[in-house]
Each structure stands twice: as structure tokens, then as C-alpha cells.
Write a protein that holds these residues in place. Structure first.
Motif: not given
Length: 367
Positions: A141-151
Motif C-alpha cells: 500500500g501507500i506505506e511502500s512510498f515512505i523513504g523511497e524515490s517515486v515518479a
């Protein structure tokens, strides 16, 4: 971080022109519509200048093909964007009357900058926009965005809003949001490992699904799964034009409501109609339009979702500093409510369940 991202987004997405537009209003009153349209010549139709982008608007396509606009005394004049003027710049400069494919954040940011626009209807509620990653990438879920580079452009409020819902006050600080000039560039960034996740556009579905079948990438989610009814694209015009032409606006809405009813009963035929209109193969359009879980069109203004979007954009700094505008002053639901009632009276026998459902949807999303 917040100012740097904001500057990038504004540079890529915001172009402003001088406001000012006036129009004429010759659309027939609903009560005598059926009598007047029988004798009305094409020269008497009210012309509405409309920008709906290269991907088109399926409801406009149907309303034209089925004669619903003509029944309402309306003729659509498509106006394409250019290198120098995007859709919102055309609208701000008065070169078009209606824009329906420019998202929600773009109109809201222009309103925040003082361009006097009004949202009076809708196009896509959910646009079948997939979130992709390399095959085998974990997704929680959206938790996977935390601390990551996302386009993902962080002015896409569904994502920043969802991150705030996790308890982060400033989503711009906990995710490395990277803005690319095109979805194709964002796709390459995933493939090259520059970013872990990327958001794709509606028009990318056909190509993305081919890459998924080839095992190169996978779809981990959709924007509509991050935020339901996020308000993909609103129908917007200059406030002066909307206020000066209420009968024309209602005629547009009535025609589009009939088109939506036809669309919901004939989706596969709608695919072929729209594919021909935008010069694409049926498979290209079917890749998103037949995805009933993630693609959802509706003429409703979707006031509550727009207000939610405004609040998220304000909290994340995309409306500028200390914006005092009341966004509800720029959402006209009265004309839609009147047009829905008029359309039900005039065309309710064609699809009574549809009009009952639209009334319920309006009560849930605009009150």
C-alpha cells in the motif's frame, strides 16, 4: 524540499493567461426543447469551444454521435492545445469555453492564483491510472512510498493525501517525489532503477499491460485504490462564462447525462466509437475503458472530492502562501442539480434506473 518540488511542478504544469470571456446563450429551454429542436437549423446552434485533449472525452463523443448535443441546441467546436498554450492557458485567455481533461489540481492551482474559474461538472472520476514497479517489487500500500524515490508528481493529491492519512504531517519530506516531463520518462526511470514506483497515465494502459505480460514490470496498484473517487478530471469554465450562460451549461449537462446513460449500457460499442474519434485501435481504448474497477466517468461535479483535493493541496503548499479563497465559491452544483432534474423529466423513460442512481450519487457527493 517542499519549495524545490513546488517550483518544479509549477514550472512544468502551470501556465497562466489573461482572464476574460463572454458568450451567447441560445440553448432551448427544457420545457419547450422537444418542440424547438424539431425546427431548429444547424445555423441556430450555440457553439461551445471545448478542449478535451488528445485522449478525448467519451461522453462528448457519444453526445455528438447520438445527436444529444444537437437535440439540446449545442454544437461543439474542438480547440486543441499548442506548444505555447496548454488547456488551462487557453481557458484563462478565453480561447475556449470548456476544459474537461486537465485534471483537478491544475484548475485548483489556477483558482488559487486568482484566475476566476468555476467547476460545473465532471468527466473522469477515476482514470485507470496504474502504479507500476519492476516485476517482483514488494507492495504494502501507500506505506511502500515512505523513504523511497517515486515518479509521482506530488501535486497529485491522492498520493500526498494518503501519506498524510498515515500520520505524516508533511508528505513532501518522507517521500522522494520525482517529477518527469512525461509518463514515458517515468516508465524508463522504473526500468532503469532510478525510482522504485511510478504513476502512469490513462493512455498508457495498453502499453503497460504489454510490458506486464512480458514480465518486465508489474502493476502494484491504481490511483483509485490509493484514494477512491479522487476526482480525475473536472469540467471547468471561466466563472463569467458559466454565470452568463446558465441555459447553455445546463444543455451541455443534459446532453452528457444522456451520453453517460448510453455509455453505461453500451460500453463495448462506446470503445469503438471513441477509438475512431481519437484515431486509435479498439484495443488501445478498451485497455482502460473496459476496466470497470479503475475507470469511472460521471458528469457530476463531485464537489466533496474537489473540496478534499483543495484541502490537501493547501496543506502541502501547492496553493501558495496563505490562500484565503473559499473553493466552494468556485464549484457550481446548482446548475448540475437543475439539469439533472430536467434531464430526468425529459429523458427519464429512456433509463429510469440511471437517473435514480445519478440523483443518489449527487446526494452522496455534492451535499
Amino acid at each position: 524540499m517542499k519549495k524545490r518540488v513546488l517550483a518544479m511542478v509549477l514550472a512544468l504544469g502551470m501556465t497562466f493567461g489573461l482572464a476574460g470571456c463572454a458568450g451567447s446563450d441560445k440553448a432551448a429551454d427544457t420545457n419547450d426543447k422537444k418542440e424547438s429542436t424539431d425546427t431548429e437549423s444547424k445555423d441556430e446552434l450555440t457553439t461551445v469551444k471545448w478542449n478535451y485533449g488528445s485522449s478525448g472525452n467519451v461522453l462528448v463523443t457519444i453526445a455528438e454521435e447520438e445527436g444529444y448535443f444537437e437535440d439540446e441546441g449545442i454544437k461543439i467546436e474542438p480547440v486543441e492545445a499548442t506548444q505555447n498554450m496548454d488547456a488551462m492557458a487557453l481557458l484563462a485567455a478565453g480561447k475556449v469555453d470548456v476544459v474537461s481533461n486537465a485534471g483537478t489540481s491544475n484548475p485548483l492551482q489556477q483558482i488559487a492564483q486568482g484566475v476566476d474559474l468555476t467547476i460545473f461538472g465532471g468527466h473522469m472520476v477515476e482514470g485507470c491510472m496504474p502504479v507500476i514497479a519492476k516485476a517482483g517489487t514488494e507492495w504494502n500500500g501507500i506505506e511502500s512510498f515512505i523513504g523511497e524515490s517515486v515518479a509521482v508528481n506530488p501535486s497529485y493529491f491522492a498520493f500526498t493525501g494518503a501519506v498524510m492519512d498515515l500520520g505524516y504531517d508533511n508528505p513532501l519530506d518522507v517521500v522522494d517525489w520525482k517529477v518527469y516531463s512525461s509518463y514515458d520518462d517515468a516508465l524508463v526511470a522504473v526500468q532503469n532503477g532510478e525510482v522504485k514506483y511510478a504513476l502512469m497515465g490513462t493512455q498508457n494502459n495498453y502499453g503497460i499491460k504489454e510490458l506486464v505480460d512480458a514480465g518486465e514490470i508489474e502493476i502494484v496498484s491504481y490511483q483509485s485504490e490509493i484514494m477512491e473517487n479522487y476526482s480525475c478530471c473536472r469540467m471547468v469554465g471561466q466563472t463569467e462564462w458559466v454565470n452568463d450562460n446558465p441555459d447553455t451549461v445546463k444543455a451541455i449537462i443534459r446532453a452528457l447525462l444522456r451520453a453517460q446513460s448510453w455509455y453505461e449500457a453500451n460500453k463495448e460499442e462506446a470503445v469503438s466509437l471513441h477509438a475512431k474519434k481519437i484515431g486509435q485501435d479498439d484495443d488501445y481504448v478498451a485497455a482502460y475503458m473496459l476496466d470497470d474497477e479503475h475507470y469511472f466517468v460521471n458528469v457530476d461535479p463531485l464537489k466533496n472530492s474537489v473540496v478534499r483535493a483543495w484541502g490537501i493541496l493547501d496543506k502541502t503548499g501547492y496553493l501558495g502562501d496563505d490562500c484565503q479563497i473559499n473553493i466552494e465559491d468556485h464549484i457550481n452544483t446548482d446548475l448540475y442539480e437543475e439539469a439533472l432534474s430536467e434531464a430526468k423529466d425529459a429523458y427519464g423513460d429512456e433509463a429510469p434506473d440511471f437517473y435514480d442512481a445519478q440523483q443518489k450519487f449527487f446526494e452522496e457527493n455534492d451535499k
